[in-house]
Design a protein around this motif. Sequence first.
Motif, short mmCIF file in Angstrom:
data_model
loop_
_atom_site.label_atom_id
_atom_site.label_comp_id
_atom_site.label_asym_id
_atom_site.label_seq_id
_atom_site.Cartn_x
_atom_site.Cartn_y
_atom_site.Cartn_z
N TYR A 172 0.83 -1.21 0.00
CA TYR A 172 0.00 0.00 0.00
C TYR A 172 0.87 1.27 0.00
O TYR A 172 0.46 2.30 -0.51
CB TYR A 172 -0.97 0.00 1.19
CG TYR A 172 -2.30 -0.62 0.80
CD1 TYR A 172 -2.37 -1.94 0.36
CD2 TYR A 172 -3.48 0.12 0.84
CE1 TYR A 172 -3.57 -2.50 -0.04
CE2 TYR A 172 -4.69 -0.44 0.46
CZ TYR A 172 -4.72 -1.75 0.01
OH TYR A 172 -5.90 -2.31 -0.39
N LYS A 175 1.45 2.69 -3.39
CA LYS A 175 0.32 3.17 -4.22
C LYS A 175 0.42 4.69 -4.38
O LYS A 175 0.71 5.41 -3.42
CB LYS A 175 -1.02 2.79 -3.56
CG LYS A 175 -1.29 1.28 -3.64
CD LYS A 175 -2.70 0.96 -3.17
CE LYS A 175 -2.89 -0.53 -3.00
NZ LYS A 175 -3.24 -1.25 -4.23
N GLU A 209 -13.47 -4.55 -0.61
CA GLU A 209 -13.11 -5.43 -1.73
C GLU A 209 -14.33 -6.21 -2.18
O GLU A 209 -15.16 -6.61 -1.35
CB GLU A 209 -12.04 -6.42 -1.28
CG GLU A 209 -10.72 -5.79 -0.97
CD GLU A 209 -9.66 -6.85 -0.71
OE1 GLU A 209 -8.97 -7.23 -1.66
OE2 GLU A 209 -9.54 -7.32 0.44
N ASP A 228 -4.72 -9.28 8.22
CA ASP A 228 -4.41 -9.24 6.79
C ASP A 228 -4.37 -7.80 6.27
O ASP A 228 -3.58 -7.48 5.38
CB ASP A 228 -5.48 -10.05 6.03
CG ASP A 228 -5.19 -10.17 4.54
OD1 ASP A 228 -4.07 -10.60 4.20
OD2 ASP A 228 -6.08 -9.84 3.73
N GLN A 353 -8.12 3.89 -4.76
CA GLN A 353 -8.37 2.96 -5.86
C GLN A 353 -9.84 2.54 -5.85
O GLN A 353 -10.47 2.63 -4.81
CB GLN A 353 -7.45 1.73 -5.77
CG GLN A 353 -7.73 0.87 -4.57
CD GLN A 353 -6.74 -0.27 -4.38
OE1 GLN A 353 -5.60 -0.19 -4.78
NE2 GLN A 353 -7.19 -1.32 -3.75
#
Length: 462
Positions: A172, A175, A209, A228, A353
């Motif tokens: 991340y 990004k 997600e 995670d 994103q």
Amino acid sequence: MNEQVTFTIFGGTGDLAYRKLLPAFYNLYANQAFQHAKIVVLGRRPYDHEQYCTIIKDWVMQFARLPYRETLFQSFCEKISYVCMDFTKEEAYDTLAAFYKQHQDTQHIFYFAVAPRFFSTIAQGLLRVPHAKQGRVVIEKPFGEDRKSAKRLNEQLESFFKASHIYHIDHYLGKEMVRNIQTIRFLNPLFANVWNHECIAHVQISAMEEVGVETRGAYYDQSGALKDMVQNHLFQILSILAMEPLEAFTQEDLHEKQLTLLQQLRPVDQLNIQDTMVLGQYFGYQKEAHVAHDSTTETFAALRLYIDNERWQNTPFLIRTGKKLNKREMEVIITFKAPFPNVEPNVLIIKIQPTEGVYVRFNIKKPGNSEEILPVSMDFCQSCSDIHRINTPEAYERLLQAVWHADTSWFSSWDQIETSWAYVDALKERYENAQLPVYIYPSGSEGPQASYELFTMQPQGE
Ligand code: BG6
């Protein structure tokens, strides 16, 4: 980048190497940013150079950001050496040492694209390779399963490599819009001067997600959303969003400020856990491959956290992440305090994103013969042009370049990792001890109902 470098990938026939690392190296090569480096790929399968290049061709075609060009790919392949070796066997490292000797290697960068249980075996094996100890090592998450195991792993690695040579990847941080947070926040007085509890009502970090656990059930069922996503990616973003301004503008300064922020999270034992965290699991998760049929692993987590310092007194930081939700969207939403009760608050959204951009909502007078107040917006879309897509490096490209430049600002440091593990361990323990439920939510939803309540509640003191 004129320094001669040898990148060695342990796990060169794995998914990470095929899907991310080699396409990223290809992009770097295509941009002439890779002329002085070699790639040594280690794998157990008995491929020769040509066979390996044929295999990676398809992956590069599919996953590289830049267009595939045959002659370019062929010369890129000349940079790659495939070495067949079983990295769990100590004597195999003598072969590796002999290989390096032939190639007059220089600076070593070792990429451990393998499960963490192999880290110490590899480090041990590398003792047989001259100069390996002075090399840099790049490691992927998961870095441990909790604070204790992460600490053990770190001690093992530090007994071999210098602490400053260990690069913890958090993709991340590579990004574009995560890297942009500091610029948007600090270089615009419009935002910089109001970045505090007096002007901000709450901050939300949301990573939704659409996908489920796909083929990663075995790993994920031992992990869950907190370990995670929250412990690493989202806590890194939180620390950059909320840290104090840099003074020295060095990598050390940045890490120090992020660490201080993480240490200032309100201690878990001072929180009412019901008002702090909601965990959920998508319906059907227990039927996923390699997932226990009675699993209680969370695939969704929502948190309401506070930072106990002068700047943030009682400002809620709302963090949310989950799988199988109704959209793929990662963004940071800063909601400002409204000046009057009947006026909509200003909102700043940093879109990470899939769209990259910045959205600002503000108030105007309704045009015409009216004194009504109208909320309107400006929406800057950075990723809406093809040129942008072609010119923007992917996370792994930036991170590979950063390790090459020894720029640690793109990586999380061990003390940050340890602090966030300790916090996540404590949250999990309190939630379990309080016997709070892991709510089942339907696929394609926004997650459990209880998480909306957590985000919209108004406890005393705020
Ligand atoms: C990984 C997690 O670190 O990040 C995955 O292990 C998650 O579970 C992924 O899907 C999300 O990354 P991105 O870049 O697709 O947002």
